[in-house]
Design an enzyme around this catalytic site. Structure first.
Site, short mmCIF file in Angstrom:
data_model
loop_
_atom_site.label_atom_id
_atom_site.label_comp_id
_atom_site.label_asym_id
_atom_site.label_seq_id
_atom_site.Cartn_x
_atom_site.Cartn_y
_atom_site.Cartn_z
N GLU A 233 3.06 -5.68 7.44
CA GLU A 233 2.13 -4.88 8.22
C GLU A 233 2.52 -4.79 9.70
OE1 GLU A 233 -0.30 -6.16 4.63
OE2 GLU A 233 1.27 -7.02 5.91
N ASP B 42 -5.09 -6.75 6.91
CA ASP B 42 -6.55 -6.82 6.92
C ASP B 42 -7.21 -6.99 5.56
OD1 ASP B 42 -6.07 -4.30 5.89
OD2 ASP B 42 -7.11 -3.20 7.47
N GLY C 177 0.78 -5.35 1.29
CA GLY C 177 -0.42 -5.55 0.48
C GLY C 177 -0.18 -6.36 -0.77
N ILE D 202 0.83 -1.20 0.00
CA ILE D 202 0.00 0.00 0.00
C ILE D 202 0.88 1.26 0.00
CG2 ILE D 202 -0.21 0.10 2.51
CD1 ILE D 202 -3.12 1.05 2.09
#
Length: 275
Positions: free
Chosen positions: A149, A157, A126, A70
């Site tokens: 993460e 998530d 991600g 991300i």
């Protein structure tokens, strides 16, 4: 007939001979996933799913790295994006945002056509969520996978924690999620994260294209049914899967593809299937 390809800004699509090459295309940012890329992933794989001429898709990344996960600017802006004077409404908005990002990646898994990931350089955060949605993963030797993460103080998530333990041993998945350590190509092959490792990114793409061409030559209807059964069987019991495939083939077995396969075998020629 010319195939209409959706105009995208962060993803490039090329199509030839039944194979759609879908390439993350922000090489100057290591293909970090900004807001546009998340949404365009859904657009690209919805297109691949809906376009009859597409028989298989290859997912790759432009430049040195497959994907750095991300975009940190997007992550930093989440708080402002969901801000509301009522904390409950703010949290509801964040939940809806997370669910939408999950769906952007799940589109890859829902695509009825097989999706092969060709991964080089960094595949971080991600990006692990993304490649976990693919049917198969192939890597260059210098690849570095990392569930990152944990290093930014958050719980992954958008799919890694749900899909990765179904691809590799549970204890290994937990170790990677808890520590954030990197996995190179040799270890990725050893733990089953990738199907094959190639010496260089160039050889990687050649190898994945060869596999894609082999898939594209098969019955499209049978390939789509096989993916449906494999995905269903992963999430259901053996008995449920057997019942479903019996119902599926009661509807799909007697097809033009079956007739063409039998004719091609009799005539000793390659089969020619409808899209």
């Amino acid at each position: 007939m010319r195939i209409a390809i959706p105009p995208l800004t962060t993803i490039a699509i090329e199509f030839a001979d039944g194979i759609a090459e879908i390439r993350l295309n922000r090489p100057e940012r290591s293909n970090a996933m900004n807001e546009a890329m998340w949404q365009e992933l859904r657009t690209a794989f919805d297109w691949a799913d809906a376009t009859a001429e597409v028989r298989v898709a290859i997912l790759s990344g432009a430049g040195r790295n497959f994907c750095a996960g991300i975009d940190l600017a997007m992550l930093a802006g989440v708080g402002q994006a969901v801000a509301h004077r009522d904390p409950a409404r703010s949290r509801e908005a964040l939940r809806r945002l997370i669910l939408d990002l999950q769906d952007c990646l799940s589109t890859v898994e829902r695509c009825r056509k097989p999706v092969l990931a060709a991964i080089q350089g960094a595949c971080i955060g991600g990006a692990i969520d993304l490649v976990s949605c693919c049917d198969m993963r192939y890597a260059a030797a210098e690849v570095q996978f990392s569930v990152r993460e944990i290093d930014v103080g958050m719980t992954a998530d958008v799919g890694t924690l749900q899909r990765l333990p179904r691809l590799i041993p549970d204890g290994v998945a937990r170790e990677l999620a808890y520590t954030g350590r990197s996995v190179d190509g040799a270890e990725a092959k050893a733990i089953g994260l990738v199907n094959q490792v190639y010496a260089t990114p160039e050889v990687l793409l050649d190898g994945v294209r060869t596999i894609a061409r082999r898939i594209a030559a098969k019955s499209p209807l049978a390939i789509r049914g096989t993916k449906e059964m494999l995905n269903y069987g992963r999430d259901h019991s053996v008995a449920d899967g057997l019942n479903y495939v019996a119902t599926w083939n009661a509807a799909m077995l007697m097809s033009a593809d079956l007739d063409e396969t039998l004719a091609a075998m009799r005539e000793q020629r390659p089969p020619r299937f409808l899209d």
